[in-house]
Design a protein around this motif. Structure first.
Motif, PDB file in Angstrom:
ATOM      1  N   PHE A  18     -12.772  13.546   0.570  1.00  0.00           N
ATOM      2  CA  PHE A  18     -12.274  13.622  -0.795  1.00  0.00           C
ATOM      3  C   PHE A  18     -10.971  12.836  -0.974  1.00  0.00           C
ATOM      4  O   PHE A  18     -10.465  12.709  -2.093  1.00  0.00           O
ATOM      5  CB  PHE A  18     -12.077  15.083  -1.214  1.00  0.00           C
ATOM      6  N   GLY A  19     -10.448  12.305   0.116  1.00  0.00           N
ATOM      7  CA  GLY A  19      -9.269  11.450   0.024  1.00  0.00           C
ATOM      8  C   GLY A  19      -9.602   9.995  -0.276  1.00  0.00           C
ATOM      9  O   GLY A  19      -8.704   9.180  -0.464  1.00  0.00           O
ATOM     10  N   PHE A  20     -10.907   9.666  -0.346  1.00  0.00           N
ATOM     11  CA  PHE A  20     -11.301   8.274  -0.545  1.00  0.00           C
ATOM     12  C   PHE A  20     -10.743   7.687  -1.837  1.00  0.00           C
ATOM     13  O   PHE A  20     -10.300   6.548  -1.880  1.00  0.00           O
ATOM     14  CB  PHE A  20     -12.827   8.149  -0.557  1.00  0.00           C
ATOM     15  N   VAL A  21     -10.764   8.477  -2.901  1.00  0.00           N
ATOM     16  CA  VAL A  21     -10.314   7.950  -4.188  1.00  0.00           C
ATOM     17  C   VAL A  21      -8.827   7.608  -4.152  1.00  0.00           C
ATOM     18  O   VAL A  21      -8.385   6.615  -4.743  1.00  0.00           O
ATOM     19  CB  VAL A  21     -10.633   8.941  -5.336  1.00  0.00           C
ATOM     20  N   ASN A  22      -8.040   8.404  -3.435  1.00  0.00           N
ATOM     21  CA  ASN A  22      -6.611   8.104  -3.309  1.00  0.00           C
ATOM     22  C   ASN A  22      -6.365   6.918  -2.387  1.00  0.00           C
ATOM     23  O   ASN A  22      -5.432   6.138  -2.601  1.00  0.00           O
ATOM     24  CB  ASN A  22      -5.858   9.336  -2.813  1.00  0.00           C
ATOM     25  N   LYS A  23      -7.192   6.769  -1.361  1.00  0.00           N
ATOM     26  CA  LYS A  23      -7.081   5.582  -0.519  1.00  0.00           C
ATOM     27  C   LYS A  23      -7.335   4.319  -1.339  1.00  0.00           C
ATOM     28  O   LYS A  23      -6.650   3.306  -1.175  1.00  0.00           O
ATOM     29  CB  LYS A  23      -8.080   5.657   0.646  1.00  0.00           C
ATOM     30  N   ARG A  24      -8.333   4.387  -2.203  1.00  0.00           N
ATOM     31  CA  ARG A  24      -8.620   3.227  -3.048  1.00  0.00           C
ATOM     32  C   ARG A  24      -7.389   2.864  -3.883  1.00  0.00           C
ATOM     33  O   ARG A  24      -7.043   1.690  -4.032  1.00  0.00           O
ATOM     34  CB  ARG A  24      -9.815   3.508  -3.962  1.00  0.00           C
ATOM     35  N   GLN A  46      -5.256  -0.570  -3.820  1.00  0.00           N
ATOM     36  CA  GLN A  46      -5.061  -1.298  -5.074  1.00  0.00           C
ATOM     37  C   GLN A  46      -3.589  -1.596  -5.316  1.00  0.00           C
ATOM     38  O   GLN A  46      -3.240  -2.640  -5.897  1.00  0.00           O
ATOM     39  CB  GLN A  46      -5.631  -0.486  -6.239  1.00  0.00           C
ATOM     40  N   ASN A  47      -2.694  -0.701  -4.867  1.00  0.00           N
ATOM     41  CA  ASN A  47      -1.256  -0.920  -5.016  1.00  0.00           C
ATOM     42  C   ASN A  47      -0.827  -2.285  -4.492  1.00  0.00           C
ATOM     43  O   ASN A  47       0.034  -2.951  -5.071  1.00  0.00           O
ATOM     44  CB  ASN A  47      -0.463   0.153  -4.259  1.00  0.00           C
ATOM     45  N   ASN A  48      -1.414  -2.684  -3.377  1.00  0.00           N
ATOM     46  CA  ASN A  48      -1.022  -3.952  -2.769  1.00  0.00           C
ATOM     47  C   ASN A  48      -1.342  -5.132  -3.683  1.00  0.00           C
ATOM     48  O   ASN A  48      -0.540  -6.059  -3.828  1.00  0.00           O
ATOM     49  CB  ASN A  48      -1.699  -4.124  -1.415  1.00  0.00           C
ATOM     50  N   PHE A  49      -2.504  -5.093  -4.319  1.00  0.00           N
ATOM     51  CA  PHE A  49      -2.905  -6.208  -5.180  1.00  0.00           C
ATOM     52  C   PHE A  49      -2.206  -6.160  -6.529  1.00  0.00           C
ATOM     53  O   PHE A  49      -2.083  -7.190  -7.205  1.00  0.00           O
ATOM     54  CB  PHE A  49      -4.426  -6.209  -5.349  1.00  0.00           C
ATOM     55  N   ASN A  50      -1.739  -4.985  -6.919  1.00  0.00           N
ATOM     56  CA  ASN A  50      -1.012  -4.868  -8.184  1.00  0.00           C
ATOM     57  C   ASN A  50       0.356  -5.542  -8.135  1.00  0.00           C
ATOM     58  O   ASN A  50       1.011  -5.681  -9.171  1.00  0.00           O
ATOM     59  CB  ASN A  50      -0.850  -3.396  -8.568  1.00  0.00           C
ATOM     60  N   GLN A  51       0.789  -5.965  -6.953  1.00  0.00           N
ATOM     61  CA  GLN A  51       2.047  -6.712  -6.843  1.00  0.00           C
ATOM     62  C   GLN A  51       1.951  -8.090  -7.478  1.00  0.00           C
ATOM     63  O   GLN A  51       2.971  -8.677  -7.841  1.00  0.00           O
ATOM     64  CB  GLN A  51       2.423  -6.908  -5.369  1.00  0.00           C
ATOM     65  N   LEU A  52       0.734  -8.617  -7.578  1.00  0.00           N
ATOM     66  CA  LEU A  52       0.558  -9.952  -8.134  1.00  0.00           C
ATOM     67  C   LEU A  52       1.038  -9.993  -9.584  1.00  0.00           C
ATOM     68  O   LEU A  52       0.830  -9.043 -10.345  1.00  0.00           O
ATOM     69  CB  LEU A  52      -0.909 -10.372  -8.051  1.00  0.00           C
TER      70      LEU A  52
END
Length: 201
Positions: free
Chosen positions: A127-133, A137-143
């Protein structure tokens, strides 16, 4: 990965066998060889994480188009930096089981594999998969510019436990509520093998 509620060496061995058997690059090379070829990726920038995991460019044969990159574990962060110039901004460095950077779709497909032969803590961990996603995504949101890559997350389960419940089980649907909840959260579910369309292939 848990074996008979005890864990240990056999669990790790069986889990590793499952991971190797479901290797995405090998699977594509075997089953989609008429449409795609793989070649060793050459990094343009200095690696930021030491890793021996293989990295492959995926080339579509009909137009010789470099559609993306496949890798896993810590190489995710090397490809992240090499391709996008980004470094991990999260507190923890997760190590994905499989990653396909699909440049054509501007989407990062991440696979988490869970092999089981008995109940255990993994029942809650999935159930932690959604938070891992979200963290990936945080990393790509730096763009700075849009459209930014979207992270899609999937789970690959072994059907002999997750669907059939093992050799002594009378209830083959004991995880149905788990699967339904994961789907509500946008997690793609595979059993034993991949559906290549999901990766844009």
């Amino acid at each position: 990965m848990k074996k008979g509620g005890i864990g240990g060496a056999n669990t790790n061995i069986n889990g590793l066998k499952f991971e190797h058997r479901t290797d995405l690059a090998s699977s594509i090379a075997s089953n989609l060889s008429k449409e795609y070829k793989l070649k060793k990726h050459v990094f343009k920038k200095q690696l930021i994480v030491n890793s021996k995991s293989p990295v492959f460019d995926v080339i579509r044969l009909k137009d010789n188009f470099h559609i993306g990159v496949i890798t896993n574990q810590n190489q995710f962060y090397n490809v992240l930096y090499d391709t996008y110039g980004l470094k991990n901004i999260n507190h923890k460095r997760w190590k994905p089981d499989e990653v396909f950077f699909n440049f054509e779709a501007n989407t990062i497909f991440i696979v988490e594999k869970k092999w089981q032969s008995g109940p255990g803590s993994v029942d809650e961990k999935i159930f932690g998969f959604v938070n891992k996603r979200r963290l990936y995504q945080n990393n790509f949101n730096q763009l700075a510019k849009e459209p930014k890559p979207t992270v899609e997350f999937s789970a690959l389960f072994n059907s002999d436990w997750w669907l059939k419940g093992g050799p002594n089980s009378e209830n083959g649907k004991h995880y149905q509520d788990y699967f339904d909840t994961l789907r509500i959260d946008g997690i793609k579910i595979f059993f034993d093998e991949y559906e290549y369309w999901w990766f844009g292939l």
